[in-house]
Design a protein around this motif. Structure first.
Motif, PDB file in Angstrom:
ATOM      1  N   ASP A 156      14.256 -24.003  11.129  1.00  0.00           N
ATOM      2  CA  ASP A 156      13.989 -24.842   9.971  1.00  0.00           C
ATOM      3  C   ASP A 156      14.653 -26.209  10.100  1.00  0.00           C
ATOM      4  O   ASP A 156      15.642 -26.514   9.419  1.00  0.00           O
ATOM      5  CB  ASP A 156      14.471 -24.134   8.696  1.00  0.00           C
ATOM      6  CG  ASP A 156      13.958 -24.815   7.437  1.00  0.00           C
ATOM      7  OD1 ASP A 156      13.089 -25.690   7.553  1.00  0.00           O
ATOM      8  OD2 ASP A 156      14.444 -24.475   6.341  1.00  0.00           O
ATOM      9  N   VAL A 157      14.119 -27.019  10.980  1.00  0.00           N
ATOM     10  CA  VAL A 157      14.621 -28.374  11.182  1.00  0.00           C
ATOM     11  C   VAL A 157      13.435 -29.310  11.390  1.00  0.00           C
ATOM     12  O   VAL A 157      12.360 -28.892  11.837  1.00  0.00           O
ATOM     13  CB  VAL A 157      15.575 -28.472  12.396  1.00  0.00           C
ATOM     14  CG1 VAL A 157      16.896 -27.778  12.109  1.00  0.00           C
ATOM     15  CG2 VAL A 157      14.930 -27.895  13.642  1.00  0.00           C
ATOM     16  N   SER A 158      13.638 -30.558  11.058  1.00  0.00           N
ATOM     17  CA  SER A 158      12.587 -31.569  11.254  1.00  0.00           C
ATOM     18  C   SER A 158      13.244 -32.879  11.653  1.00  0.00           C
ATOM     19  O   SER A 158      14.465 -33.052  11.528  1.00  0.00           O
ATOM     20  CB  SER A 158      11.772 -31.757   9.970  1.00  0.00           C
ATOM     21  OG  SER A 158      12.597 -32.255   8.930  1.00  0.00           O
TER      22      SER A 158
ATOM     23  N   VAL B  70       7.556 -25.158   6.564  1.00  0.00           N
ATOM     24  CA  VAL B  70       7.511 -24.137   7.596  1.00  0.00           C
ATOM     25  C   VAL B  70       8.455 -22.996   7.184  1.00  0.00           C
ATOM     26  O   VAL B  70       9.633 -23.208   6.941  1.00  0.00           O
ATOM     27  CB  VAL B  70       7.937 -24.704   8.967  1.00  0.00           C
ATOM     28  CG1 VAL B  70       7.945 -23.603  10.024  1.00  0.00           C
ATOM     29  CG2 VAL B  70       7.002 -25.828   9.379  1.00  0.00           C
ATOM     30  N   ASP B  71       7.925 -21.781   7.096  1.00  0.00           N
ATOM     31  CA  ASP B  71       8.700 -20.625   6.671  1.00  0.00           C
ATOM     32  C   ASP B  71       9.327 -19.938   7.880  1.00  0.00           C
ATOM     33  O   ASP B  71       8.670 -19.241   8.638  1.00  0.00           O
ATOM     34  CB  ASP B  71       7.808 -19.639   5.909  1.00  0.00           C
ATOM     35  CG  ASP B  71       8.592 -18.443   5.395  1.00  0.00           C
ATOM     36  OD1 ASP B  71       9.835 -18.536   5.349  1.00  0.00           O
ATOM     37  OD2 ASP B  71       7.958 -17.432   5.032  1.00  0.00           O
ATOM     38  N   VAL B  72      10.609 -20.186   8.054  1.00  0.00           N
ATOM     39  CA  VAL B  72      11.343 -19.533   9.136  1.00  0.00           C
ATOM     40  C   VAL B  72      12.516 -18.809   8.469  1.00  0.00           C
ATOM     41  O   VAL B  72      13.638 -19.294   8.438  1.00  0.00           O
ATOM     42  CB  VAL B  72      11.847 -20.549  10.179  1.00  0.00           C
ATOM     43  CG1 VAL B  72      12.383 -19.847  11.417  1.00  0.00           C
ATOM     44  CG2 VAL B  72      10.738 -21.496  10.572  1.00  0.00           C
ATOM     45  N   SER B  73      12.247 -17.645   7.924  1.00  0.00           N
ATOM     46  CA  SER B  73      13.203 -16.959   7.054  1.00  0.00           C
ATOM     47  C   SER B  73      14.483 -16.519   7.751  1.00  0.00           C
ATOM     48  O   SER B  73      15.522 -16.367   7.110  1.00  0.00           O
ATOM     49  CB  SER B  73      12.532 -15.743   6.393  1.00  0.00           C
ATOM     50  OG  SER B  73      12.014 -14.881   7.392  1.00  0.00           O
ATOM     51  N   LYS B  74      14.434 -16.324   9.074  1.00  0.00           N
ATOM     52  CA  LYS B  74      15.632 -15.827   9.751  1.00  0.00           C
ATOM     53  C   LYS B  74      16.645 -16.931  10.054  1.00  0.00           C
ATOM     54  O   LYS B  74      17.737 -16.656  10.523  1.00  0.00           O
ATOM     55  CB  LYS B  74      15.246 -15.101  11.043  1.00  0.00           C
ATOM     56  CG  LYS B  74      14.603 -15.988  12.095  1.00  0.00           C
ATOM     57  CD  LYS B  74      14.264 -15.158  13.336  1.00  0.00           C
ATOM     58  CE  LYS B  74      13.598 -16.000  14.414  1.00  0.00           C
ATOM     59  NZ  LYS B  74      13.286 -15.199  15.608  1.00  0.00           N
ATOM     60  N   TYR B  75      16.246 -18.186   9.774  1.00  0.00           N
ATOM     61  CA  TYR B  75      17.154 -19.302   9.988  1.00  0.00           C
ATOM     62  C   TYR B  75      17.650 -19.835   8.656  1.00  0.00           C
ATOM     63  O   TYR B  75      16.934 -19.808   7.651  1.00  0.00           O
ATOM     64  CB  TYR B  75      16.472 -20.428  10.764  1.00  0.00           C
ATOM     65  CG  TYR B  75      16.182 -20.078  12.203  1.00  0.00           C
ATOM     66  CD1 TYR B  75      17.143 -20.261  13.182  1.00  0.00           C
ATOM     67  CD2 TYR B  75      14.950 -19.550  12.572  1.00  0.00           C
ATOM     68  CE1 TYR B  75      16.883 -19.939  14.507  1.00  0.00           C
ATOM     69  CE2 TYR B  75      14.687 -19.220  13.893  1.00  0.00           C
ATOM     70  CZ  TYR B  75      15.651 -19.420  14.849  1.00  0.00           C
ATOM     71  OH  TYR B  75      15.388 -19.091  16.149  1.00  0.00           O
TER      72      TYR B  75
END
Length: 214
Positions: free
Chosen positions: A38-40, A88-93
């Motif tokens: 989860d970075v941009s 963006v769904d990155v639930s583990k981060y």
């Protein structure tokens, strides 16, 4: 969720990420969102060179220059539209704070004139066909008495460009009133930002050539 003025998102091959080009106050910028965390990151686009310039802190390990170059190439020619932001769904981060883009300038994307240009000069892939647009505008100029008089009077090249774009916008939208000069400038800027190499490169060269002959 508010809409932003941006292109469709494209998937990159250099890194696991998606990207889009967004209209901002200073011109346009490329935003890349990683798909694996989860970075941009954001880079603005230099209007003179078309090169991407990092905006704020950009981790080159996560967002190499090649990724921004690929994103700029894939979005080149893609028209702006009002679209929702992408999450963006990155639930583990653990979520991180996204880099905010500067505010947008005058919005011509929702105007009749911009949308008429996009509809008239887009190819089958939905990309702007600048060669066709420039050819159309130059054919108009060649037949225009006002253009000929402006050239004879050695008018400023930018003023001549403004006249041509304003005239074509009025004709294509079939309106009885023309855009104000500030709106025409914003329209030209928006079209130019779609392709940093200049939407009106051939037309500008044609104007300069005619001025040199007069």
């Amino acid at each position: 969720m508010r809409n932003i003025i941006r292109t469709k998102a494209v998937e990159l091959s250099t890194i696991p990420a998606i990207a889009y080009k967004q209209k901002i106050q200073q011109g346009s910028a490329i935003k890349i969102l990683r798909l694996d965390q989860d970075v941009s990151a954001v880079s603005t686009i230099d209007k003179r060179t078309g090169e991407t310039v990092p905006y704020g802190k950009v981790d080159s390990a996560l967002f190499p220059a090649e990724a921004f170059e690929e994103a700029a190439e894939l979005t080149c020619g893609a028209p702006y539209t009002a679209r929702g932001n992408i999450v963006v769904d990155v639930s583990k981060y653990e979520p991180t704070t996204e880099e905010e883009l500067p505010e947008e300038s005058i919005d011509m994307v929702d105007s009749d004139e911009y949308n008429a240009f996009v509809e008239r000069y887009s190819d089958e892939k939905g990309r702007m066909n600048y060669a066709l647009m420039n050819k159309d505008f130059m054919q108009f100029a060649a037949k225009s008495k006002v253009f000929s008089q402006m050239v004879a009077d050695k008018a400023d090249a930018d003023d001549i460009l403004m006249f041509i774009v304003k005239s074509r916008a009025t004709f294509i939208t079939n309106k009885k009133t023309s855009l104000e000069d500030k709106e025409v400038s914003a329209l030209i800027e928006t079209l130019d930002e779609i392709d940093p190499r200049s939407a009106f490169k051939e037309l500008k060269a044609y104007i300069r050539k005619q001025l040199s002959r007069s």
